[in-house]
Design a protein around this motif. Structure first.
Motif, PDB file in Angstrom:
ATOM      1  N   TYR A 341       0.854  -1.194   0.000  1.00 34.73           N
ATOM      2  CA  TYR A 341       0.000   0.000   0.000  1.00 34.73           C
ATOM      3  C   TYR A 341       0.884   1.236   0.000  1.00 34.73           C
ATOM      4  CZ  TYR A 341      -4.063  -2.870   1.329  1.00 34.73           C
ATOM      5  OH  TYR A 341      -5.078  -3.797   1.361  1.00 34.73           O
ATOM      6  N   LEU A 351      -4.895   1.529   5.634  1.00 35.31           N
ATOM      7  CA  LEU A 351      -4.725   0.674   4.468  1.00 35.31           C
ATOM      8  C   LEU A 351      -6.112   0.337   3.928  1.00 35.31           C
ATOM      9  CD1 LEU A 351      -1.872  -1.647   5.804  1.00 35.31           C
ATOM     10  CD2 LEU A 351      -1.748   0.667   4.846  1.00 35.31           C
ATOM     11  N   ARG A 356      -4.417   0.949  -2.060  1.00 36.69           N
ATOM     12  CA  ARG A 356      -3.870  -0.405  -2.293  1.00 36.69           C
ATOM     13  C   ARG A 356      -3.254  -0.489  -3.685  1.00 36.69           C
ATOM     14  NH1 ARG A 356      -6.130  -5.036  -4.447  1.00 36.69           N
ATOM     15  NH2 ARG A 356      -8.149  -3.972  -4.591  1.00 36.69           N
TER      16      ARG A 356
END
Length: 436
Positions: A341, A351, A356
């Motif tokens: 990430y 996250l 991502r």
């Protein structure tokens, strides 16, 4: 009278909403509406409140017993729906663990806990249309932890975002120092925080148990040390020491953050590989990155993970900075047991799908595309592992060095006798390996 009826309706709607969703309002920094971007909360300090560097200060201010004194916070955010919406704000008081306290609104606010957000501007000469909102956060009575909740006035059940902030009162004195870890195995990777609390002239029943100490690295709530117990209590001097030998006061030093500059897209800024111009957007490709786990520590200046919004051409970044589709590339082989990430304060260190990265076999690298307002950003890469349990590994790609320059905060909480909530009674900010 219509205004009075409208205010009563908002209050009743909010009360019903709180009763129905008290357990679902997050007490972390979160954006719940995907059209809300660039939520900034910072203290109003200095003589240049419009300086881009204003956001490099954390949302922590000194409280005051007088409603007209004490520092205030400024909130800014953008709504990318392209149309005007009416928003309101409210506070939630939390204990040291960021769980909602038992206090009633009247115990920590000076006025009715319901505030309209009425100051706004439309973006100027940008490809992405947005409304830019500003709100000066009212002062609160008690030092402690707070959640600023912003919701839709027409639908109070719809929470747009939540932001943490703190107010403190210096009722005890904190002395602290930072060095590399005393453990021979970790002295080149970790940093150690030693400290003491002088509580003279402050009433406390059991100092070794009553103080709750939190140490935070680089203003990040995912990088904290909690649960510390003093190793020495000097009753006659009214001082307790936290010079610990069990390594509970050590934390990985990490690495200096990577950065890029998109304050202008008329030319390539620092660490911008190339820029593409399309009718509805501008795309900035950040220079491809490599892992930094191997090799020696390299000194570099950074914002310790933070960012500033700025626009070179206008000098008015609040409404003239455009949203850029920012493309990150990480040159590593596909990971068999994790996902990388792009990590930074721009995403509240969380996250999510928004930051991502996905593997592109054509270029044998990971890529992520994130919409970011023009400015200078710090970031790094974190690998999320799903087995045997979900963990976030920031050291796998970036490495960790005790020589890294970092900022630390020491926060001391205490619940006074007969009080019903924790108060932040001391706050100290210090750095390690600072450049001269």
């Amino acid at each position: 009278m219509p205004n009075a009826f409208h205010r009563i309706w908002i209050a009743l709607s909010w009360l019903l909403t709180m009763q129905a969703t008290a357990q679902t309002i997050p007490t972390t920094d979160q954006i719940l509406d995907p059209k809300i971007h660039t939520v900034l909360l910072y203290p109003l300090i200095g003589s240049t409140p419009d300086s881009p560097g204003k956001t490099l200060n954390p949302p922590i201010v000194l409280t005051s017993e007088d409603a007209m004194n004490g520092q205030q916070l400024q909130l800014e955010f953008d709504d990318l729906t392209g149309s005007y919406r009416m928003f309101r704000a409210k506070f939630i008081h939390c204990n040291a663990d960021w769980q909602k306290s038992a206090l009633n609104d009247i115990e920590f606010t000076y006025e009715y806990n319901d505030y309209p957000i009425s100051e706004y501007q439309t973006s100027l000469n940008t490809k992405v249309l947005y409304y830019h909102y500003r709100f000066t956060v009212p002062r609160v009575k008690l030092p402690g932890n707070y959640i600023l909740v912003v919701f839709d006035e027409r639908n109070p059940r719809k929470i747009l975002f939540t932001r943490r902030f703190m107010t403190y009162a210096n009722k005890v004195n904190v002395t602290a120092g930072i060095r590399f870890s005393t453990s021979p195995q970790r002295q080149f990777q970790d940093q150690q925080i030693d400290m003491s609390i002088d509580y003279r002239n402050y009433q406390v029943v059991s100092p070794q148990d009553d103080f709750k100490v939190v140490i935070r690295q680089n203003y990040r709530d995912d990088k904290v040390i909690t649960g510390l117990k003093p190793n020495n209590v000097r009753v006659f001097e009214q001082q307790i020491d936290y010079n610990l030998f069990d390594l509970s006061n050590t934390i990985p030093g990490g690495n200096e953050f990577r950065f890029f500059d998109t304050r202008t897209v008329l030319s390539r800024g620092n660490y911008v590989d190339r820029v593409q111009y399309q009718p509805d957007r501008t795309i900035a490709f950040i220079s491809p990155d490599q892992p930094r786990i191997q090799g020696a520590y390299i000194q570099a200046d950074d914002f310790n993970g933070l960012f500033v919004i700025d626009h070179r051409e206008s000098g008015n970044p609040g409404v003239s900075a455009d949203y850029i589709e920012t493309v990150f590339t990480l040159n590593i082989n596909e990971l068999p047991d994790g996902e990388p990430y792009v990590n930074g304060a721009f995403n509240f260190w969380q996250l999510t799908d928004a930051n991502r990265m996905t593997y592109d076999p054509a270029i044998r690298s990971y890529r992520a595309s994130i919409w970011l307002k023009q400015g200078v950003y710090n970031y790094d890469y974190v690998v999320k592992r799903n087995s045997p349990r979900p963990t976030a590994d920031e050291l796998l790609i970036e490495g960790s060095y005790s020589g890294t320059e970092n900022d630390y905060e020491v926060l001391v909480y205490h619940r006074p006798p007969a009080a019903r909530a924790d108060q932040l009674i001391a706050y100290k900010r210090l750095g390690v390996n600072k450049r001269k």
